[in-house]
Structure formats: structure tokens, C-alpha cells
Design an enzyme around this catalytic site. Sequence first.
Site, PDB file in Angstrom:
ATOM      1  N   GLY A   1      54.468  46.304  26.091  1.00  0.00           N
ATOM      2  CA  GLY A   1      53.159  46.601  26.875  1.00  0.00           C
ATOM      3  C   GLY A   1      52.238  45.606  27.401  1.00  0.00           C
ATOM      4  O   GLY A   1      52.873  44.642  27.750  1.00  0.00           O
ATOM      5  N   ARG A   2      51.059  45.630  27.492  1.00  0.00           N
ATOM      6  CA  ARG A   2      50.115  44.822  27.910  1.00  0.00           C
ATOM      7  C   ARG A   2      50.187  43.656  27.355  1.00  0.00           C
ATOM      8  O   ARG A   2      50.266  42.407  27.822  1.00  0.00           O
ATOM      9  CB  ARG A   2      48.432  45.392  28.051  1.00  0.00           C
ATOM     10  CG  ARG A   2      48.459  46.752  28.515  1.00  0.00           C
ATOM     11  CD  ARG A   2      47.026  47.316  28.233  1.00  0.00           C
ATOM     12  NE  ARG A   2      46.681  48.570  28.646  1.00  0.00           N
ATOM     13  CZ  ARG A   2      46.918  49.508  27.885  1.00  0.00           C
ATOM     14  NH1 ARG A   2      47.418  49.376  26.501  1.00  0.00           N
ATOM     15  NH2 ARG A   2      46.638  50.827  28.268  1.00  0.00           N
ATOM     16  N   ILE A   3      50.199  43.536  25.799  1.00  0.00           N
ATOM     17  CA  ILE A   3      50.260  42.207  25.303  1.00  0.00           C
ATOM     18  C   ILE A   3      51.658  41.615  25.257  1.00  0.00           C
ATOM     19  O   ILE A   3      51.597  40.447  25.730  1.00  0.00           O
ATOM     20  CB  ILE A   3      49.743  42.579  23.751  1.00  0.00           C
ATOM     21  CG1 ILE A   3      48.362  43.338  23.580  1.00  0.00           C
ATOM     22  CG2 ILE A   3      50.022  41.415  23.041  1.00  0.00           C
ATOM     23  CD1 ILE A   3      48.042  43.751  22.318  1.00  0.00           C
TER      24      ILE A   3
ATOM     25  N   ARG B   1      60.812  50.602  24.429  1.00  0.00           N
ATOM     26  CA  ARG B   1      61.311  52.040  24.501  1.00  0.00           C
ATOM     27  C   ARG B   1      61.870  52.384  25.915  1.00  0.00           C
ATOM     28  O   ARG B   1      62.848  53.207  26.074  1.00  0.00           O
ATOM     29  CB  ARG B   1      60.179  53.072  24.050  1.00  0.00           C
ATOM     30  CG  ARG B   1      60.129  53.377  22.713  1.00  0.00           C
ATOM     31  CD  ARG B   1      58.779  54.081  22.377  1.00  0.00           C
ATOM     32  NE  ARG B   1      57.679  53.377  23.049  1.00  0.00           N
ATOM     33  CZ  ARG B   1      56.566  53.811  22.526  1.00  0.00           C
ATOM     34  NH1 ARG B   1      56.378  54.897  21.880  1.00  0.00           N
ATOM     35  NH2 ARG B   1      55.368  53.204  23.095  1.00  0.00           N
TER      36      ARG B   1
ATOM     37  N   ILE C   1      53.262  40.299  15.414  1.00  0.00           N
ATOM     38  CA  ILE C   1      51.747  40.266  15.446  1.00  0.00           C
ATOM     39  C   ILE C   1      51.502  41.892  15.617  1.00  0.00           C
ATOM     40  O   ILE C   1      50.391  42.239  16.424  1.00  0.00           O
ATOM     41  CB  ILE C   1      51.052  39.491  16.797  1.00  0.00           C
ATOM     42  CG1 ILE C   1      51.522  39.973  18.125  1.00  0.00           C
ATOM     43  CG2 ILE C   1      51.144  38.058  16.345  1.00  0.00           C
ATOM     44  CD1 ILE C   1      50.914  39.473  19.206  1.00  0.00           C
ATOM     45  N   ALA C   2      52.338  42.809  15.554  1.00  0.00           N
ATOM     46  CA  ALA C   2      52.440  44.089  15.770  1.00  0.00           C
ATOM     47  C   ALA C   2      51.740  44.743  14.482  1.00  0.00           C
ATOM     48  O   ALA C   2      50.537  44.982  14.684  1.00  0.00           O
ATOM     49  CB  ALA C   2      53.870  44.692  16.190  1.00  0.00           C
ATOM     50  N   ARG C   3      52.564  45.308  13.676  1.00  0.00           N
ATOM     51  CA  ARG C   3      51.867  45.840  12.435  1.00  0.00           C
ATOM     52  C   ARG C   3      52.690  45.608  11.415  1.00  0.00           C
ATOM     53  O   ARG C   3      53.910  45.411  11.577  1.00  0.00           O
ATOM     54  CB  ARG C   3      51.846  47.364  12.503  1.00  0.00           C
ATOM     55  CG  ARG C   3      50.640  47.940  13.265  1.00  0.00           C
ATOM     56  CD  ARG C   3      49.346  47.956  12.727  1.00  0.00           C
ATOM     57  NE  ARG C   3      48.274  48.263  13.189  1.00  0.00           N
ATOM     58  CZ  ARG C   3      47.616  47.723  14.205  1.00  0.00           C
ATOM     59  NH1 ARG C   3      47.633  46.330  14.479  1.00  0.00           N
ATOM     60  NH2 ARG C   3      46.432  48.498  14.762  1.00  0.00           N
TER      61      ARG C   3
ATOM     62  N   GLU D   1      49.190  45.260   3.674  1.00  0.00           N
ATOM     63  CA  GLU D   1      48.141  44.198   3.781  1.00  0.00           C
ATOM     64  C   GLU D   1      46.877  44.994   3.264  1.00  0.00           C
ATOM     65  O   GLU D   1      46.769  46.036   3.297  1.00  0.00           O
ATOM     66  CB  GLU D   1      48.140  43.694   4.974  1.00  0.00           C
ATOM     67  CG  GLU D   1      47.607  44.845   6.372  1.00  0.00           C
ATOM     68  CD  GLU D   1      47.723  44.108   7.662  1.00  0.00           C
ATOM     69  OE1 GLU D   1      48.748  43.637   8.111  1.00  0.00           O
ATOM     70  OE2 GLU D   1      46.663  44.189   8.280  1.00  0.00           O
TER      71      GLU D   1
ATOM     72  N   HIS E   1      45.747  39.035   9.816  1.00  0.00           N
ATOM     73  CA  HIS E   1      45.687  39.987  10.907  1.00  0.00           C
ATOM     74  C   HIS E   1      44.463  39.675  11.797  1.00  0.00           C
ATOM     75  O   HIS E   1      43.487  40.241  11.883  1.00  0.00           O
ATOM     76  CB  HIS E   1      45.332  41.290  10.142  1.00  0.00           C
ATOM     77  CG  HIS E   1      45.734  42.676  11.249  1.00  0.00           C
ATOM     78  ND1 HIS E   1      45.968  43.798  10.815  1.00  0.00           N
ATOM     79  CD2 HIS E   1      45.430  42.913  12.652  1.00  0.00           C
ATOM     80  CE1 HIS E   1      46.118  44.587  11.884  1.00  0.00           C
ATOM     81  NE2 HIS E   1      45.812  44.016  12.977  1.00  0.00           N
ATOM     82  N   ILE E   2      44.526  38.481  12.528  1.00  0.00           N
ATOM     83  CA  ILE E   2      43.685  38.005  13.314  1.00  0.00           C
ATOM     84  C   ILE E   2      43.769  37.720  14.839  1.00  0.00           C
ATOM     85  O   ILE E   2      43.215  37.120  15.517  1.00  0.00           O
ATOM     86  CB  ILE E   2      42.995  36.572  12.948  1.00  0.00           C
ATOM     87  CG1 ILE E   2      44.055  35.700  12.735  1.00  0.00           C
ATOM     88  CG2 ILE E   2      42.135  36.682  11.279  1.00  0.00           C
ATOM     89  CD1 ILE E   2      43.901  34.117  12.450  1.00  0.00           C
TER      90      ILE E   2
HETATM   91  C1  DGY Z   1      44.518  46.238  17.170  1.00  0.00           C
HETATM   92  O1  DGY Z   1      43.644  46.186  17.802  1.00  0.00           O
HETATM   93  O2  DGY Z   1      45.432  47.120  17.003  1.00  0.00           O
HETATM   94  C2  DGY Z   1      44.454  44.918  16.059  1.00  0.00           C
HETATM   95  O3  DGY Z   1      45.694  44.858  15.530  1.00  0.00           O
HETATM   96  C3  DGY Z   1      43.273  45.260  15.314  1.00  0.00           C
HETATM   97  O4  DGY Z   1      43.428  46.238  14.254  1.00  0.00           O
END
Ligand code: DGY
Length: 330
Positions: free
Chosen positions: A160-162, A182, A241-243, A272, A290-291
Site C-alpha cells: 500500500g502507500r507505506i 493481495r 511494522i504492520a500489526r 502488545e 509500536h512507534i
Molecule cells: C497506525 O496508524 O495504524 C499505527 O500503527 C498506529 O496505530
Amino acid sequence: MNTTSKPKILVSRAIFPEALAELEQSFDVISNQADVVMTPEALASQLAGVSAALVTGSERIDAKALAQAKGLKIVANISVGYNNFDVPAMTAAGVMATNTPDVLTDTTADFGFALLMATARRVTESERWIRDGNWNQWSIVTNPLGMDIHHTTLGIIGMGRIGQGIAKRALGFGMNVIYHNRSRLPEADEKACQARYVDKETLLKEADHVILVLPYSAESHHTIGAKEIALMKPTATLVNIARGGIVDDVALAAALKAKTIFAAGLDVFEGEPKVHPDLLACSNVVLAPHIASASEKTRRAMIALAARNVRAALAGDKPPSLINAEVFAK
Ligand code: DGY
């Protein structure tokens, strides 16, 4: 202004005082500046009395939370990810759901790259090594040796964008970028990122560094487990860095301990803010709380976008980042 005429809104977690003051000019705000995470029962009872809520990923918005919320028009996530939302339940309840895309893309992509660099080049491990008094002399062979970033292959899962932001940064390091998503990107976007679409297995086998940037869902749960890690190179790194939940943290800790892969960098964790003790025991993992979106400027922009979403919804307009457009169409 007569305060009793202001719509009542909830801000479920602490926000910057200036942002709160701005909201208070237009709304009767129930705020949680103590920043204590609400129980589901407390959240449901607060939602029952408001027209709008600004929430974070800590608050689960589902049928239970909405059961008594008859006057609620919108829940605005201060986050781009919205796996804390049960969107069908929100739609069924006639509640608009919004998130904060775009404003955090570059900050989050920067951090993804920072975590990748720290992981491959053993930055935090090196600092611990110095603090533990190990740096007695410079050495070609015994000071912490890492893996190169430049001119290696980066595998991005979730484009996606990130993900695209990370790919563009990788070009500056002369990296070869492959991705899995996907759906395949339009040709123009692939070109802009100079990224090649591959299946997940090929990505895991070919990448020197794998970075995860996909949204969490039942389908993406444990996208990376023992089976997937076994496909990776022993010299590879894995960055999430996703979830939390996209990686099987127990399987990852076992692989890090056995050195099946070289190292990992994690900004998100299953369960977390608790971090699995097996991960804490590994030296070859960089941990962050989660920063990825946490620059002050970006966090302010996320709150401002959530506030714009609320203002629009309560004025009868379409919020700028509406997820369930069918509610607005009703
Ligand atoms: C987001 O914007 O999804 C970051 O992970 C903060 O929750």
C-alpha cells in the site's frame, strides 16, 4: 456560546492539550487525559452518551461496544490501521468509521527503514554490547558484524502507500525491490517503485530482508510462521511494522534462537503491550513499542485528521477518510 448546545464527543485516550482545547471550542468533550485504557464496559457506557468518538487501536469497536450507542454517528480512529473496528457491525449500527491514511505514510516508511537498518546492522545490540563493557579494543572480526542493506534484495509484503514509500527509500540504497500484495500494483506504480511482483514463497526465498506492511485481518493472521521462516535465507532479516498477529511471535523467537534467520526488528507484537518472553530473551531482535508513526508532527496530523472526520460527520458532510461509505449513502 452556550455549552449545552455543543454535541458531546468522546476522546478515548490522551491527546495533545492544544488539540483537546480546539475540540472543546466546538464540542462538549469527555476526555481521558489520564490515558488509562478503558474496559470494554466503560467504553460501551461512554459511547452510549456521545455523538462521536475519537479512538485509538486500544479500543475495540464492535456490536457490544455499540449496543447502547443510539446517538453515535462516527467513530474516528487516530490510526491508519483499523483492525480494532468491526466494520460490518459499525455499518449495521449506522456508525461511520474513519481512519487516518496519508498523513503518516512518510513517517511510517522512514521508521520501517530505520528498523531495517538497526536490525541488519545490529545497532541496538551494539549499544548494549558497549554498555556491558565489552568494547576493549577495535577488531575486524569480533565487533558486532551485521548484514548489508545496500545492493541487497528487499522483499515487501503489503504494497500500500507505506510499502511503496519504503520501496522508494530502498532505491536510494541501490536495493533490488520485490513485493507481494493481495493484488498487483498498476504498472505505473510498479515503475515508480521499480518493484517486481512475486508470489509470497519466491519473496521469502529471494529476499535478503523481508518487511511486513500489510493490514491485519483474519486472512493475514500468521502470514509469517515457522513454515514461512524456514523458506528464508539464514542471513535474512525480518521486520514487522504492520500489526501484531501477522507474525507468529513464538515461531519467530524459536527461529531467532536457532539462528534460522539472522535477526528481526519488531514494532508490533501479538498481545502488545506485552512482549513474548521468548523474544525478550533473544539478542538478535530489535524491539520498539509500536512507534512507526510516532513523530510529534505526524501524531498531531493524525489527531487533526480524526477531528476533521468528526467535524464533517457531525455537520452532515462526508468525512474525508470514510471507510464504510454505505453508511453515509443511507
Ligand atoms: C497506525 O496508524 O495504524 C499505527 O500503527 C498506529 O496505530
